[in-house]
Motif scaffolding. Structure first.
Motif, PDB file in Angstrom:
ATOM      1  N   ALA A 133       0.814  -1.208   0.000  1.00  0.00           N
ATOM      2  CA  ALA A 133       0.000   0.000   0.000  1.00  0.00           C
ATOM      3  C   ALA A 133       0.852   1.264   0.000  1.00  0.00           C
ATOM      4  N   ALA A 134       2.016   1.210   0.631  1.00  0.00           N
ATOM      5  CA  ALA A 134       2.881   2.398   0.662  1.00  0.00           C
ATOM      6  C   ALA A 134       3.330   2.775  -0.734  1.00  0.00           C
ATOM      7  N   ALA A 135       3.689   1.777  -1.553  1.00  0.00           N
ATOM      8  CA  ALA A 135       4.103   2.058  -2.932  1.00  0.00           C
ATOM      9  C   ALA A 135       2.940   2.638  -3.723  1.00  0.00           C
ATOM     10  N   PHE A 136       1.727   2.099  -3.503  1.00  0.00           N
ATOM     11  CA  PHE A 136       0.533   2.605  -4.173  1.00  0.00           C
ATOM     12  C   PHE A 136       0.307   4.074  -3.792  1.00  0.00           C
ATOM     13  N   ARG A 137       0.445   4.401  -2.499  1.00  0.00           N
ATOM     14  CA  ARG A 137       0.216   5.762  -2.031  1.00  0.00           C
ATOM     15  C   ARG A 137       1.251   6.731  -2.607  1.00  0.00           C
ATOM     16  N   ARG A 138       2.498   6.300  -2.665  1.00  0.00           N
ATOM     17  CA  ARG A 138       3.532   7.174  -3.231  1.00  0.00           C
ATOM     18  C   ARG A 138       3.290   7.442  -4.710  1.00  0.00           C
ATOM     19  N   ALA A 139       2.833   6.412  -5.439  1.00  0.00           N
ATOM     20  CA  ALA A 139       2.542   6.604  -6.864  1.00  0.00           C
ATOM     21  C   ALA A 139       1.416   7.605  -7.060  1.00  0.00           C
ATOM     22  N   LEU A 140       0.392   7.558  -6.164  1.00  0.00           N
ATOM     23  CA  LEU A 140      -0.706   8.520  -6.262  1.00  0.00           C
ATOM     24  C   LEU A 140      -0.215   9.943  -5.981  1.00  0.00           C
ATOM     25  N   ARG A 141       0.659  10.091  -5.002  1.00  0.00           N
ATOM     26  CA  ARG A 141       1.199  11.412  -4.706  1.00  0.00           C
ATOM     27  C   ARG A 141       2.039  11.931  -5.874  1.00  0.00           C
ATOM     28  N   ALA A 142       2.806  11.038  -6.496  1.00  0.00           N
ATOM     29  CA  ALA A 142       3.610  11.459  -7.652  1.00  0.00           C
ATOM     30  C   ALA A 142       2.713  11.839  -8.816  1.00  0.00           C
ATOM     31  N   ALA A 143       1.604  11.088  -9.014  1.00  0.00           N
ATOM     32  CA  ALA A 143       0.681  11.406 -10.108  1.00  0.00           C
ATOM     33  C   ALA A 143       0.038  12.768  -9.901  1.00  0.00           C
ATOM     34  N   ARG A 144      -0.189  13.157  -8.648  1.00  0.00           N
ATOM     35  CA  ARG A 144      -0.744  14.482  -8.368  1.00  0.00           C
ATOM     36  C   ARG A 144       0.182  15.576  -8.871  1.00  0.00           C
ATOM     37  N   ASN A 145       1.500  15.295  -8.908  1.00  0.00           N
ATOM     38  CA  ASN A 145       2.482  16.248  -9.417  1.00  0.00           C
ATOM     39  C   ASN A 145       2.811  16.003 -10.881  1.00  0.00           C
ATOM     40  N   GLY A 146       2.047  15.115 -11.537  1.00  0.00           N
ATOM     41  CA  GLY A 146       2.245  14.871 -12.961  1.00  0.00           C
ATOM     42  C   GLY A 146       3.290  13.842 -13.288  1.00  0.00           C
ATOM     43  N   VAL A 147       3.771  13.088 -12.288  1.00  0.00           N
ATOM     44  CA  VAL A 147       4.810  12.076 -12.519  1.00  0.00           C
ATOM     45  C   VAL A 147       4.126  10.732 -12.731  1.00  0.00           C
ATOM     46  N   ALA A 148       4.302  10.158 -13.917  1.00  0.00           N
ATOM     47  CA  ALA A 148       3.664   8.885 -14.240  1.00  0.00           C
ATOM     48  C   ALA A 148       4.492   7.716 -13.720  1.00  0.00           C
TER      49      ALA A 148
END
Length: 462
Positions: free
Chosen positions: A145-160
């Motif tokens: 879940a931590a990796a999933f959460r970090r990916a969502l935070r990165a997507a908020r900044n436009g990082v795919a």
């Protein structure tokens, strides 16, 4: 994601993540995960998700392994959470069918449409997060879940989510991911699936020796491995451990970033100042050249000397009474003056004297010789020659010139030559005494022969 991370670290798989089991608390602005009614301990997850030939869970949020009746783990909950996120973004679940069976089949076989298809506001970065979280094979999803959460935070900044390398392409979704062999009996927990939590608030499984009578007796009959979270809080199933940075780490990271930004700004400011000074500094002083002396040199020698000094000579021919024609008189500016390279310098060349004296040695020369002397002196002989009688000058010899020899005239003036005919005019001798007549003839270079004759008109001896 934080609730699932906490649950998974405690060794519990929810198995039924759906909108009805997620509650938003408006007063505390928090999200709660509820209804662990079919949850299982990960150590007991060898029991499949089928109960009396029925699939446990809600079809629209089932993971592919749940739909196939396979064992589940933390990644199954992450798939269901991705389905929930998909529905929050688009207003519909990833798969829709006429029956739960058709929906379960799509979870196993079909690829969902990108969320941006139904909601244009969904960014490509968020699409990439959903694509990874909804992979058919759990090994291709986020591993916790931590990796999933970090990916969502990165997507908020436009990082795919980065694409997988060619050697790590997603595996066949229909290939069952091999799991470690487990021997835990789950018969005693087939009804509730949560009885193992009794008297274990810390999330540990009771050992067979601590089990009470009832359904736990079946578990004691067949000892099984027990899930015990390690001191290092490692994730179960050997999944890679990913944690959020501590406040101290975040503070240090911000400090380093700020330092780097300040250093970069200082470097850019220094570079800009240096460039500004370089662009605005006065040009270096040009080395000046001293004009060489060319007096008395020939025209070609003077030109070569000035060219070698990196000057640009300009010829100017002027008359000069002393310096011979074709010789250098001097320069303008004068020799010794400092000039910039390639500056123009006037080179004065003598064109000979402006006036000339008619040579004194012209009389007594032949006409041709006299014309040569005039030409060498810068004078021109008249086209026609004046012939004159002379008793003393032989025929063809120059008697004199007009203007007379010795006079000063302008250069190029025409001089007339007077040439002797070699003859004299006979003077009038009649009536003169014999002595006077003889003297007159003698003056003309003539000899007298006397012959006496009778004449009634002239006196004797005349």
């Amino acid at each position: 994601m934080s609730a699932l991370e906490y649950s998974h670290k405690a060794g519990i798989v929810h198995r039924d993540i759906k909108p009805a089991n997620v509650m938003f608390c408006e007063d505390s602005n928090t999200v709660k995960v509820m209804d662990f009614g079919i949850a299982r301990a990960m150590a007991d997850s060898s029991a499949t998700m089928t109960q009396t030939q029925a699939v446990v869970g809600t079809a629209q949020y089932l993971s592919p392994e749940q739909a196939r009746g396979e064992t589940v783990d933390a990644r199954s909950d992450l798939y269901s959470a991705a389905c929930l996120l998909y529905e929050m973004l688009t207003g519909r679940p990833p798969f829709i069918g006429d029956s739960p069976v058709s929906v379960a089949y799509q979870h196993v076989r079909e690829i969902p449409e990108p969320a941006s298809t139904f909601n244009p506001d969904v960014s490509p970065a968020l699409d990439s997060v959903l694509a990874k979280a909804l992979q058919k094979n759990r090994a291709d999803r986020f591993q916790d879940a931590a990796a999933f959460r970090r990916a969502l935070r990165a997507a908020r900044n436009g990082v795919a989510v980065p694409d997988l390398p060619a050697g790590e392409a997603p595996t066949d979704p229909n290939v069952t991911v091999p799991m470690p062999d487990r021997t835990v009996q789950a018969t005693a927990y087939s009804l509730t699936g949560a009885k193992f939590l009794d008297d274990s608030p810390g999330g540990r499984l009771r050992t067979p020796q601590d089990a009470t009578l009832g359904d736990d007796r079946a578990l004691a009959a067949q000892p099984a491995p027990v899930y015990e979270p390690s001191e290092a809080d490692e994730l179960p199933l050997g999944l890679p451990h990913e944690r959020e940075r501590t406040p101290r780490q975040k503070s240090r990271r911000r400090t380093w970033i700020a330092t780097l930004v300040i250093f970069t700004l200082l470097v850019l400011a220094g570079g800009g100042l240096w460039l500004y000074n370089m662009m605005n500094q006065p040009p270096p002083a040009v080395t000046k050249i001293q004009v060489p002396s060319v007096a008395a040199l020939s025209e070609s020698e003077a030109l070569q000397l000035l060219y070698r000094a990196k000057l640009n000579p300009q010829l100017n021919r002027i008359p000069h009474d002393i310096i011979a024609k074709g010789s250098a008189i001097g320069t303008v500016p004068d020799a010794g003056t400092l000039m910039e390279p390639e500056s123009k310098v006037t080179l004065n060349i003598s064109d000979g004297p402006s006036s000339v004296k008619i040579p004194d040695n012209l009389p007594g020369r032949t006409e041709a010789a006299a014309r040569d002397v005039l030409r060498q002196a810068g004078l021109v002989g008249a086209p026609t020659t004046t012939m004159a009688n002379s008793s003393s000058v032989p025929a063809g010899i120059v008697i004199t010139t007009k203007p007379a020899p010795g006079q000063t005239v302008a250069v190029g003036s025409t001089v007339e030559l007077v040439v002797s005919t070699g003859k004299v005019a006979m003077p009038e001798l009649r009536g003169l005494p014999k002595a006077e007549a003889e003297a007159a003839l003698k003056n003309l270079g003539l000899a007298m022969q006397v012959r006496e004759v009778e004449n009634s008109e002239v006196e004797p001896e005349r």
